[in-house]
Enzyme design. Structure first.
Site, short mmCIF file in Angstrom:
data_model
loop_
_atom_site.label_atom_id
_atom_site.label_comp_id
_atom_site.label_asym_id
_atom_site.label_seq_id
_atom_site.Cartn_x
_atom_site.Cartn_y
_atom_site.Cartn_z
N ASP A 59 -91.49 40.26 45.67
CA ASP A 59 -90.22 39.78 46.21
C ASP A 59 -90.00 38.38 45.65
OD1 ASP A 59 -88.20 38.61 47.75
OD2 ASP A 59 -88.83 39.63 49.59
N TYR A 69 -71.99 35.22 47.89
CA TYR A 69 -72.42 35.71 46.58
C TYR A 69 -72.01 34.76 45.44
CZ TYR A 69 -73.24 38.78 42.61
OH TYR A 69 -73.69 39.29 41.42
N LYS A 122 -74.38 32.26 43.12
CA LYS A 122 -74.43 32.40 41.67
C LYS A 122 -73.97 31.12 40.97
CE LYS A 122 -76.01 36.62 41.11
NZ LYS A 122 -77.26 36.92 40.37
N THR A 168 -73.22 50.17 37.13
CA THR A 168 -74.55 50.37 37.71
C THR A 168 -74.38 51.05 39.07
OG1 THR A 168 -74.63 48.29 38.95
CG2 THR A 168 -75.34 48.21 36.64
N GLY A 212 -80.51 49.53 36.50
CA GLY A 212 -79.32 48.79 36.10
C GLY A 212 -79.52 47.82 34.96
#
Length: 278
Positions: free
Chosen positions: A63, A155, A159, A190, A18
């Protein structure tokens, strides 16, 4: 051919696919020794082979929420040359639904991935850059940080934390010659949004909210990231740039068609009740 990033190293988290992969390809084309970082060895190795570049593209498994792993990844990326660019594209969400139905563990996991993961990557990248004269850090944020996306749970919140971290870090790190900026993508084609990008009411609503009226491509974000990591933006820091076809000028998308069957109309309107039967 002039390659402005030649003699420098770059790290791209979330680089296996992506937006991250497109950013890595763009930086490598301009001569940076790019290291792809992600959680899946097979995907990273395949992505690295895809990139046709004048320098070797390497990869490292890490990670971003594990401090020891991301510190090791930064050190590995800085091996071939001074680390001058980091594009932090790793992120995602497991937190969706109306506030009254949010899963607390999924909320915390999303905050950890997006907010803490960005902080840890920046923390160690900034230290490496400061030791060799500075560099540029670009955080991939989201239009969900600035325009509410109803029922997106943690989310957009996470952000928004990324956006504030960009401003805070730019203010703190400028003295070390480190620039920190962000990009807020809109709807980009994506694999993560494959269903949303198909014809239907959600895509129609997205396009109605975009003055430029098309889905973005990973390369649209990569060009912005290349600008922010390169010498052309040497006097630019603390900015979060919307690369979204103008979507931020209007409102967040309407996901009712997706979420109402999952949670029920009352729940989407803030009214407690049982979910629809399976």
């Amino acid at each position: 051919m002039t390659r402005p990033l030649e003699g420098t190293a770059a790290l791209v988290t979330g680089g296996g696919s992506g937006i991250g992969l497109a950013c890595a390809r763009r930086l490598a084309a301009d001569g940076a020794a790019v290291t792809l970082c992600g959680r899946t060895e097979e995907r990273l190795a395949s992505a690295a082979k895809e990139i046709d570049a004048p320098v070797e593209v390497r990869h490292v498994v890490a990670d971003v929420t594990d401090e020891q792993q991301i510190a090791a990844a930064v050190a590995y990326a800085a091996g071939p040359a001074p680390l001058r660019a980091v594009v932090h594209s790793a992120g995602g969400s497991t937190s969706i639904g109306p506030i009254g139905a949010l899963d607390t563990d999924a909320w915390r996991a999303t905050l950890e991935l997006n907010a803490t993961g960005t902080m840890l990557t920046l923390k160690h990248a900034a230290a490496a850059m400061a030791r060799t004269g500075g560099g540029s850090f670009v955080a991939i944020s989201s239009i969900a940080s600035s325009n509410t996306h109803r029922w997106f749970g943690a989310y957009g919140v996470s952000k928004a934390a990324v956006d504030h971290l960009v401003a805070l870090a730019a203010d703190e790190l400028g003295g070390a010659g480190i620039r920190v900026n962000g990009i807020r993508p809109g709807l980009v084609r994506t694999e993560l949004v494959a269903g949303i990008a198909e014809p239907g009411p959600i895509l129609d609503d997205y396009l109605a909210c975009m003055p430029l009226g098309r889905i973005g491509e990973p390369e649209d974000i990569a060009e912005a990231a290349r600008f922010l990591t390169g010498p052309e933006s040497s006097w630019l820091t603390g900015q979060v740039i919307n690369v979204d076809g103008g979507h931020h000028l209007r409102r967040g998308p309407d996901y009712r068609a997706m979420f109402e069957p999952m949670f029920g109309a009352d729940a989407l309107n803030g009214i407690p009740g049982d979910r629809p039967e399976e």
